[in-house]
Design a protein around this motif. Structure first.
Motif, mmCIF file in Angstrom:
data_model
loop_
_atom_site.group_PDB
_atom_site.id
_atom_site.type_symbol
_atom_site.label_atom_id
_atom_site.label_comp_id
_atom_site.label_asym_id
_atom_site.label_seq_id
_atom_site.Cartn_x
_atom_site.Cartn_y
_atom_site.Cartn_z
ATOM 1 N N SER A 1 0.825 -1.213 0.000
ATOM 2 C CA SER A 1 0.000 0.000 0.000
ATOM 3 C C SER A 1 0.857 1.260 0.000
ATOM 4 O O SER A 1 0.525 2.255 -0.644
ATOM 5 C CB SER A 1 -0.956 -0.002 1.190
ATOM 6 O OG SER A 1 -0.235 -0.044 2.405
ATOM 7 N N THR A 2 1.989 1.225 0.689
ATOM 8 C CA THR A 2 2.882 2.381 0.715
ATOM 9 C C THR A 2 3.491 2.626 -0.659
ATOM 10 O O THR A 2 3.518 3.763 -1.138
ATOM 11 C CB THR A 2 4.004 2.172 1.753
ATOM 12 O OG1 THR A 2 3.423 1.943 3.038
ATOM 13 C CG2 THR A 2 4.919 3.382 1.822
ATOM 14 N N LEU A 3 3.943 1.568 -1.321
ATOM 15 C CA LEU A 3 4.552 1.719 -2.645
ATOM 16 C C LEU A 3 3.543 2.198 -3.675
ATOM 17 O O LEU A 3 3.850 3.056 -4.509
ATOM 18 C CB LEU A 3 5.184 0.402 -3.098
ATOM 19 C CG LEU A 3 6.361 -0.096 -2.259
ATOM 20 C CD1 LEU A 3 6.837 -1.443 -2.781
ATOM 21 C CD2 LEU A 3 7.488 0.906 -2.244
ATOM 22 N N ARG A 4 2.349 1.668 -3.623
ATOM 23 C CA ARG A 4 1.318 2.082 -4.580
ATOM 24 C C ARG A 4 0.920 3.536 -4.392
ATOM 25 O O ARG A 4 0.577 4.226 -5.352
ATOM 26 C CB ARG A 4 0.081 1.202 -4.436
ATOM 27 C CG ARG A 4 0.235 -0.153 -5.051
ATOM 28 C CD ARG A 4 -1.030 -0.943 -4.939
ATOM 29 N NE ARG A 4 -0.868 -2.241 -5.577
ATOM 30 C CZ ARG A 4 -1.486 -3.339 -5.191
ATOM 31 N NH1 ARG A 4 -2.310 -3.307 -4.155
ATOM 32 N NH2 ARG A 4 -1.283 -4.479 -5.829
ATOM 33 N N ASN B 1 11.238 -8.504 -3.378
ATOM 34 C CA ASN B 1 10.306 -9.449 -4.002
ATOM 35 C C ASN B 1 9.034 -8.754 -4.461
ATOM 36 O O ASN B 1 8.505 -9.050 -5.536
ATOM 37 C CB ASN B 1 9.960 -10.584 -3.040
ATOM 38 C CG ASN B 1 11.102 -11.539 -2.833
ATOM 39 O OD1 ASN B 1 12.010 -11.629 -3.650
ATOM 40 N ND2 ASN B 1 11.077 -12.243 -1.721
ATOM 41 N N THR B 2 8.546 -7.836 -3.671
ATOM 42 C CA THR B 2 7.337 -7.091 -4.023
ATOM 43 C C THR B 2 7.553 -6.272 -5.282
ATOM 44 O O THR B 2 6.716 -6.263 -6.186
ATOM 45 C CB THR B 2 6.905 -6.175 -2.857
ATOM 46 O OG1 THR B 2 6.654 -6.990 -1.710
ATOM 47 C CG2 THR B 2 5.659 -5.388 -3.208
ATOM 48 N N ARG C 1 5.203 -8.888 -7.255
ATOM 49 C CA ARG C 1 3.830 -8.570 -6.847
ATOM 50 C C ARG C 1 3.278 -7.316 -7.521
ATOM 51 O O ARG C 1 2.093 -7.209 -7.774
ATOM 52 C CB ARG C 1 3.757 -8.421 -5.329
ATOM 53 C CG ARG C 1 2.349 -8.244 -4.840
ATOM 54 C CD ARG C 1 2.186 -8.673 -3.432
ATOM 55 N NE ARG C 1 0.784 -8.506 -3.061
ATOM 56 C CZ ARG C 1 0.379 -8.354 -1.838
ATOM 57 N NH1 ARG C 1 1.234 -8.361 -0.857
ATOM 58 N NH2 ARG C 1 -0.899 -8.210 -1.579
ATOM 59 N N LEU C 2 4.133 -6.357 -7.827
ATOM 60 C CA LEU C 2 3.686 -5.120 -8.456
ATOM 61 C C LEU C 2 3.892 -5.147 -9.974
ATOM 62 O O LEU C 2 4.037 -4.111 -10.609
ATOM 63 C CB LEU C 2 4.407 -3.922 -7.834
ATOM 64 C CG LEU C 2 4.097 -3.657 -6.359
ATOM 65 C CD1 LEU C 2 4.892 -2.470 -5.846
ATOM 66 C CD2 LEU C 2 2.619 -3.436 -6.140
ATOM 67 N N GLY D 1 3.502 1.545 -16.093
ATOM 68 C CA GLY D 1 4.439 2.662 -16.091
ATOM 69 C C GLY D 1 5.023 3.048 -14.750
ATOM 70 O O GLY D 1 5.894 3.910 -14.687
ATOM 71 N N MET D 2 4.577 2.448 -13.658
ATOM 72 C CA MET D 2 5.144 2.766 -12.345
ATOM 73 C C MET D 2 6.493 2.067 -12.204
ATOM 74 O O MET D 2 6.655 0.930 -12.649
ATOM 75 C CB MET D 2 4.203 2.315 -11.226
ATOM 76 C CG MET D 2 2.878 3.042 -11.209
ATOM 77 S SD MET D 2 1.726 2.380 -9.986
ATOM 78 C CE MET D 2 2.268 3.238 -8.538
#
Length: 71
Positions: A15-18, A38-39, A43-44, A51-52
């Motif tokens: 949630s923080t990265l998004r 790993n995330t 996962r992302l 584009g992130m």
């Protein structure tokens, strides 16, 4: 990590990265390094395809990992 101040508390990663804006930096506890890596790579995957993108830097002396959103 003797002699260091107390370790940072673990924080929610996905949630923080998004929620990060382009150019923003977030600092996490080094104990979360493997999970963050790993995330970011698996996962992302859907977010990266749109584009992130993030980069990270580990500071073992400070006991932190800093993640920066670059796009």
């Amino acid at each position: 990590m003797e002699g260091k101040t107390k370790l940072m508390e673990k924080r929610p990663i996905v949630s923080t990265l998004r929620a990060m804006k382009v150019g923003a930096e977030e600092v996490f506890c080094i104990l979360q390094r493997v999970t963050i890596m790993n995330t970011l790579t698996s996962r992302l995957d859907q977010e990266r395809a749109s584009g992130m993108n993030w980069t990270y830097k580990t500071d073992r002396d400070a006991g932190t990992i800093t993640v920066k959103r670059i796009s």
